[in-house]
Design a protein around this motif. Sequence first.
Motif, PDB file in Angstrom:
ATOM      1  N   UNK A 259       0.804  -1.224   0.000  1.00 19.49           N
ATOM      2  CA  UNK A 259       0.000   0.000   0.000  1.00 19.49           C
ATOM      3  C   UNK A 259       0.840   1.278   0.000  1.00 19.49           C
ATOM      4  N   UNK A 260       1.954   1.279   0.723  1.00 17.94           N
ATOM      5  CA  UNK A 260       2.772   2.485   0.830  1.00 17.94           C
ATOM      6  C   UNK A 260       4.041   2.409  -0.021  1.00 17.94           C
ATOM      7  N   UNK A 261       4.395   1.224  -0.452  1.00 23.99           N
ATOM      8  CA  UNK A 261       5.599   1.061  -1.247  1.00 23.99           C
ATOM      9  C   UNK A 261       5.654   1.893  -2.510  1.00 23.99           C
ATOM     10  N   UNK A 262       4.534   2.049  -3.231  1.00 24.34           N
ATOM     11  CA  UNK A 262       4.593   2.855  -4.457  1.00 24.34           C
ATOM     12  C   UNK A 262       5.120   4.269  -4.245  1.00 24.34           C
ATOM     13  N   UNK A 263       4.936   4.828  -3.056  1.00 25.11           N
ATOM     14  CA  UNK A 263       5.475   6.167  -2.781  1.00 25.11           C
ATOM     15  C   UNK A 263       6.985   6.149  -2.640  1.00 25.11           C
ATOM     16  N   UNK A 264       7.563   4.951  -2.586  1.00 24.57           N
ATOM     17  CA  UNK A 264       9.008   4.811  -2.411  1.00 24.57           C
ATOM     18  C   UNK A 264       9.638   4.031  -3.564  1.00 24.57           C
ATOM     19  N   UNK A 265       8.958   4.050  -4.705  1.00 25.71           N
ATOM     20  CA  UNK A 265       9.521   3.411  -5.888  1.00 25.71           C
ATOM     21  C   UNK A 265       9.268   1.930  -5.988  1.00 25.71           C
ATOM     22  N   UNK A 266       8.409   1.372  -5.136  1.00 25.19           N
ATOM     23  CA  UNK A 266       8.113  -0.058  -5.145  1.00 25.19           C
ATOM     24  C   UNK A 266       6.714  -0.260  -5.711  1.00 25.19           C
TER      25      UNK A 266
END
Length: 407
Positions: A259-266
């Motif tokens: 859920x939060x990884x996309x904000x960190x390039x994941x």
Amino acid sequence: MPRPSARVPLPVLVAPAAVSTALALWPIRRPFVAATAGWVWSLPAQELPLHVGALVGAATAPALAGRSGRGARPPDRVGVGIAALTWAGLGVVVSRHVAAAAVLDRALGEGLGEGLGDGETTTSPSALHRTPWPRVLFRPWPLPPRGVRARRGMVYGPDPKANRFDLYTRTGSSGAGGGSGSGGNSDSGAGDVRGVLVHIHGGHFRAGGPSRESREMLFDHAARGWAAISTTYHLSPTPESGFPQHLVDVKRLLRWIRTEGPAHGIRADAPIVVAGSSAGAHLAMMTALTGDDPRFQPGFEDADTTVAGAIGLYGYYGRLGLETRDVSDPVRHAASGAPPVAIIHGTHDTYTPVKGSRRLVRHLRAGSPNPVVYAELPGAQHGFDAVRSPRYLAVVDAVSRFTDRLA
């Protein structure tokens, strides 16, 4: 007239190294207290044999040089003899380190089939893994290499002390931005990483923290384009008293990645491989065998907690207590849904004996449709992933070939 200072007898100087070497070769297996003490004493010779040999040489050099003058004293002759036996023993330890590459290569070939998992690694073990001796000798403690960014103390859950992790990514990816981990723009800049490697530390479920073990494996994956995470969890006085909270914590981290990884390039669908050392290996296998199990996902039952693979290093894979034996023992969970698994253990492990790994491997191979890679490292003890030894660098190389298949 001042009295000459007393010199420490050479046998006393070399005795600690000699005892450490002897315990590395012939570990104490019982009782448990003595076995644990012997394991701790053996660690210098077991993991840093070349450095221990150099120290023995430095201690012995004056006695050897003195032989050309007035002759060696009897204690010096005894000390030189002890040093010679110690060097011989350390030579055996080093040979076992070097032998690990061939053992791991064979395990990958048997577990993954032809091509050793990537269709290209069909050359000899010596060509696949050449030990970087300068790093082994002069940089034994792994540090983040140039090109890898470390972000420490990130938070994935409501407890900022227990639910924290360190994140390592390759510099230049969109995951190199700042932030503490609880928010971000959905899918903004996501997709640069090949996958996510999550490492769970050991410590008998009651001690430890992020980035303590398997540092070289984390840095290697980050340098190769993975998001490498070293996480902690709620620690407890006994393993059973903390169950299932520490497993819930790992699954909560998986939800954070999704859920939060996309904000960190994941990217949200990036493959996740969960790994662990000792107690962390138990958690890694439990995570792999209980994907999407609502019993261990209170409050986030609908989250995807399946993983693409699991890795266990010198793990404990038994029950955590009598009351939880039916749910805390990995073997009590069906292997039919297990992802690809790699289990690596040392034949000389006296803290978590190798028989536990053999038991889990039998269970997985009997029921899992996916590959199970299993390697027993000759002469390896507990905790072989702390420093850049020839053996551990071979493990890092083998793990990278295993995870490459899953990315």
